[in-house]
Write an enzyme that holds these catalytic residues in place. Structure first.
Site, PDB file in Angstrom:
ATOM      1  N   ASN A 194       0.866  -1.185   0.000  1.00  0.00           N
ATOM      2  CA  ASN A 194       0.000   0.000   0.000  1.00  0.00           C
ATOM      3  C   ASN A 194       0.902   1.233   0.000  1.00  0.00           C
ATOM      4  O   ASN A 194       1.504   1.561   1.020  1.00  0.00           O
ATOM      5  CB  ASN A 194      -0.895  -0.019   1.249  1.00  0.00           C
ATOM      6  CG  ASN A 194      -1.722   1.252   1.362  1.00  0.00           C
ATOM      7  OD1 ASN A 194      -1.896   1.989   0.380  1.00  0.00           O
ATOM      8  ND2 ASN A 194      -2.243   1.503   2.555  1.00  0.00           N
ATOM      9  N   TRP A 195       0.980   1.892  -1.154  1.00  0.00           N
ATOM     10  CA  TRP A 195       1.887   3.041  -1.276  1.00  0.00           C
ATOM     11  C   TRP A 195       1.345   4.281  -0.569  1.00  0.00           C
ATOM     12  O   TRP A 195       2.057   5.264  -0.430  1.00  0.00           O
ATOM     13  CB  TRP A 195       2.132   3.364  -2.743  1.00  0.00           C
ATOM     14  CG  TRP A 195       2.884   2.307  -3.505  1.00  0.00           C
ATOM     15  CD1 TRP A 195       3.330   1.097  -3.026  1.00  0.00           C
ATOM     16  CD2 TRP A 195       3.297   2.359  -4.876  1.00  0.00           C
ATOM     17  NE1 TRP A 195       3.983   0.400  -4.012  1.00  0.00           N
ATOM     18  CE2 TRP A 195       3.979   1.159  -5.165  1.00  0.00           C
ATOM     19  CE3 TRP A 195       3.153   3.296  -5.892  1.00  0.00           C
ATOM     20  CZ2 TRP A 195       4.521   0.872  -6.414  1.00  0.00           C
ATOM     21  CZ3 TRP A 195       3.683   3.023  -7.138  1.00  0.00           C
ATOM     22  CH2 TRP A 195       4.359   1.827  -7.401  1.00  0.00           C
ATOM     23  N   LYS A 196       0.083   4.251  -0.199  1.00  0.00           N
ATOM     24  CA  LYS A 196      -0.562   5.419   0.437  1.00  0.00           C
ATOM     25  C   LYS A 196      -0.342   6.666  -0.414  1.00  0.00           C
ATOM     26  O   LYS A 196      -0.334   6.588  -1.645  1.00  0.00           O
ATOM     27  CB  LYS A 196      -0.050   5.623   1.864  1.00  0.00           C
ATOM     28  CG  LYS A 196      -0.066   4.364   2.710  1.00  0.00           C
ATOM     29  CD  LYS A 196       0.089   4.678   4.172  1.00  0.00           C
ATOM     30  CE  LYS A 196       0.407   3.419   4.941  1.00  0.00           C
ATOM     31  NZ  LYS A 196       0.063   3.501   6.340  1.00  0.00           N
TER      32      LYS A 196
ATOM     33  N   HIS B 170      -9.612   0.940   4.864  1.00  0.00           N
ATOM     34  CA  HIS B 170      -8.337   1.125   5.558  1.00  0.00           C
ATOM     35  C   HIS B 170      -8.564   2.035   6.762  1.00  0.00           C
ATOM     36  O   HIS B 170      -9.392   2.949   6.707  1.00  0.00           O
ATOM     37  CB  HIS B 170      -7.318   1.741   4.589  1.00  0.00           C
ATOM     38  CG  HIS B 170      -5.922   1.722   5.133  1.00  0.00           C
ATOM     39  ND1 HIS B 170      -5.484   2.635   6.059  1.00  0.00           N
ATOM     40  CD2 HIS B 170      -4.881   0.885   4.908  1.00  0.00           C
ATOM     41  CE1 HIS B 170      -4.224   2.365   6.373  1.00  0.00           C
ATOM     42  NE2 HIS B 170      -3.825   1.299   5.683  1.00  0.00           N
TER      43      HIS B 170
ATOM     44  N   GLU C 104      -7.028   4.437   7.877  1.00  0.00           N
ATOM     45  CA  GLU C 104      -6.862   5.877   7.595  1.00  0.00           C
ATOM     46  C   GLU C 104      -8.135   6.443   6.961  1.00  0.00           C
ATOM     47  O   GLU C 104      -8.475   7.611   7.174  1.00  0.00           O
ATOM     48  CB  GLU C 104      -5.615   6.085   6.711  1.00  0.00           C
ATOM     49  CG  GLU C 104      -4.342   5.867   7.511  1.00  0.00           C
ATOM     50  CD  GLU C 104      -3.141   5.365   6.716  1.00  0.00           C
ATOM     51  OE1 GLU C 104      -3.139   5.483   5.478  1.00  0.00           O
ATOM     52  OE2 GLU C 104      -2.207   4.837   7.358  1.00  0.00           O
TER      53      GLU C 104
ATOM     54  N   GLU D  36      -5.625  -5.306  10.535  1.00  0.00           N
ATOM     55  CA  GLU D  36      -4.638  -4.249  10.744  1.00  0.00           C
ATOM     56  C   GLU D  36      -4.949  -3.504  12.042  1.00  0.00           C
ATOM     57  O   GLU D  36      -5.762  -2.563  12.041  1.00  0.00           O
ATOM     58  CB  GLU D  36      -4.685  -3.246   9.589  1.00  0.00           C
ATOM     59  CG  GLU D  36      -4.314  -3.828   8.249  1.00  0.00           C
ATOM     60  CD  GLU D  36      -3.690  -2.771   7.347  1.00  0.00           C
ATOM     61  OE1 GLU D  36      -2.542  -2.953   6.951  1.00  0.00           O
ATOM     62  OE2 GLU D  36      -4.350  -1.755   7.079  1.00  0.00           O
TER      63      GLU D  36
ATOM     64  N   GLY E 118       1.940   2.125  10.812  1.00  0.00           N
ATOM     65  CA  GLY E 118       2.846   3.267  10.678  1.00  0.00           C
ATOM     66  C   GLY E 118       3.495   3.685  11.982  1.00  0.00           C
ATOM     67  O   GLY E 118       4.064   4.771  12.080  1.00  0.00           O
TER      68      GLY E 118
ATOM     69  N   SER F 283       3.132  -2.214  10.453  1.00  0.00           N
ATOM     70  CA  SER F 283       4.576  -2.170  10.690  1.00  0.00           C
ATOM     71  C   SER F 283       5.288  -3.473  10.321  1.00  0.00           C
ATOM     72  O   SER F 283       6.234  -3.895  10.998  1.00  0.00           O
ATOM     73  CB  SER F 283       4.877  -1.775  12.143  1.00  0.00           C
ATOM     74  OG  SER F 283       4.385  -0.461  12.392  1.00  0.00           O
TER      75      SER F 283
ATOM     76  N   GLY G  49       2.724  -1.178   4.347  1.00  0.00           N
ATOM     77  CA  GLY G  49       2.727   0.234   3.984  1.00  0.00           C
ATOM     78  C   GLY G  49       4.142   0.704   3.698  1.00  0.00           C
ATOM     79  O   GLY G  49       4.695   0.480   2.619  1.00  0.00           O
ATOM     80  N   GLY G  50       4.765   1.350   4.674  1.00  0.00           N
ATOM     81  CA  GLY G  50       6.072   1.977   4.492  1.00  0.00           C
ATOM     82  C   GLY G  50       7.121   1.093   3.838  1.00  0.00           C
ATOM     83  O   GLY G  50       7.812   1.518   2.899  1.00  0.00           O
TER      84      GLY G  50
HETATM   85  C1  PEP Z   1      -0.864   0.031   5.847  1.00  0.00           C
HETATM   86  O1  PEP Z   1      -0.761   1.052   5.193  1.00  0.00           O
HETATM   87  O2  PEP Z   1      -1.859  -0.680   5.680  1.00  0.00           O
HETATM   88  C2  PEP Z   1       0.189  -0.318   6.809  1.00  0.00           C
HETATM   89  C3  PEP Z   1       0.073  -1.442   7.454  1.00  0.00           C
HETATM   90  O3  PEP Z   1       1.223   0.566   6.963  1.00  0.00           O
HETATM   91  P1  PEP Z   1       2.643   0.252   7.681  1.00  0.00           P
HETATM   92  O4  PEP Z   1       3.144  -1.049   7.127  1.00  0.00           O
HETATM   93  O5  PEP Z   1       3.515   1.408   7.311  1.00  0.00           O
HETATM   94  O6  PEP Z   1       2.383   0.144   9.154  1.00  0.00           O
END
Ligand code: PEP
Length: 260
Positions: free
Chosen positions: A14-16, A104, A106, A176, A182, A221, A242-243
């Site tokens: 997930n590039w967000k 998600h 967010e 999640e 994050g 994470s 994500g990251g």
């Molecule tokens: C996500 O964006 O769904 C996520 C899990 O982010 P991260 O891996 O950065 O915690």
């Protein structure tokens, strides 16, 4: 639920709100070269990338003919009309998306998306032929007050009540925990397994056979250093990253943890 889980393994990036034309090009080219020459992945592991909506066309061109699947980060519950800023499931399909993230945390937190709206989005995606990756997860306050499973149920029940039981197979779930997204504070393997087993049991109450085929992903994470913890759990069928999905070496190592 006792028995063998048949779900395919998904490694979803997930590039967000990240990327640019040149950055996307170099990341996708690196992914393409990893899938072919250097480290072919087994066929039961699928890579999925979720770029920002404006870059879906670019990613679709670059990934054309490859085994890497494309996903939207969100979708409208509506097909067309006066919904400024929205993107429909059929539009995502036109650009060869196979999946779409729905709900998600967010979106739930920052855009006040309700469980009912998220169910409607997932249903709209499925009706059009997309596979929704439905994200659920508790906040830290929920976990500390012992209401994790109540929250997970309230997030999933509106969708399950709309679905024909056999349609469960067209769904992916991502667990999640909000406190892990994050933050660098990931859930440990047994915490993830407990939540995943709870979710699979919920699905099994709808349709036992289909529940074994639903991929349930962990997100929060995830990085190369902790991915094998999740791969070792019987009900974790991949990860939503994500990251770390923006760093090819990380994404590759995370994926390799699921190759066995
Ligand atoms: C996500 O964006 O769904 C996520 C899990 O982010 P991260 O891996 O950065 O915690």
């Amino acid at each position: 639920m006792k028995g063998i889980v048949l779900a395919r393994k998904l490694i979803v990036g997930n590039w967000k709100l990240n990327g640019s034309l040149p950055e996307n090009q170099s990341l996708l080219k690196a992914m393409l070269s990893e899938t072919s020459i250097q480290a072919p992945k087994p066929s039961h592991v699928e890579w999925v990338v979720c770029p920002p909506a404006v870059y879906i066309s670019q990613a679709s061109d670059l990934l054309s003919g490859s085994s890497i699947a494309l996903a939207g980060q969100d979708v409208s519950d509506q097909e067309k009309g006066a919904f400024t800023g929205e993107i429909s499931a059929s539009m995502l399909l036109e650009f060869k998306c196979r999946y779409v993230l729905v709900g998600h945390s967010e979106r739930r937190q920052r855009f006040a998306e309700s469980n009912d709206l998220i169910a409607a989005k997932a249903l709209a995606a499925m009706k059009a032929g997309l596979i929704p990756i439905v994200c659920v997860g508790e906040s830290l306050a929920d976990r500390e007050s012992g209401s994790t499973f109540t929250v997970l149920s309230s997030q999933l029940d509106p969708l399950l009540s709309l679905l024909n039981p056999r349609a469960l197979k067209g769904l992916v779930i991502a667990y999640e925990p909000v406190w892990a997204i994050g933050t660098g504070r990931n859930a440990d393997g047994s915490t993830a397994q407990e939540a995943h087993a709870f979710l699979r049991n919920k699905l099994a109450q709808v349709d036992l056979a289909c529940a074994a085929e639903v991929s349930i992903l962990y997100g929060g994470s995830v990085k190369a250093a902790n991915a094998s913890e999740y791969a070792a759990q019987s009900d974790v069928d991949g990860v939503l990253v994500g990251g770390a999905s923006l760093i090819i070496s990380e994404f590759l190592s995370i994926s390799q943890a699921f190759h066995a």
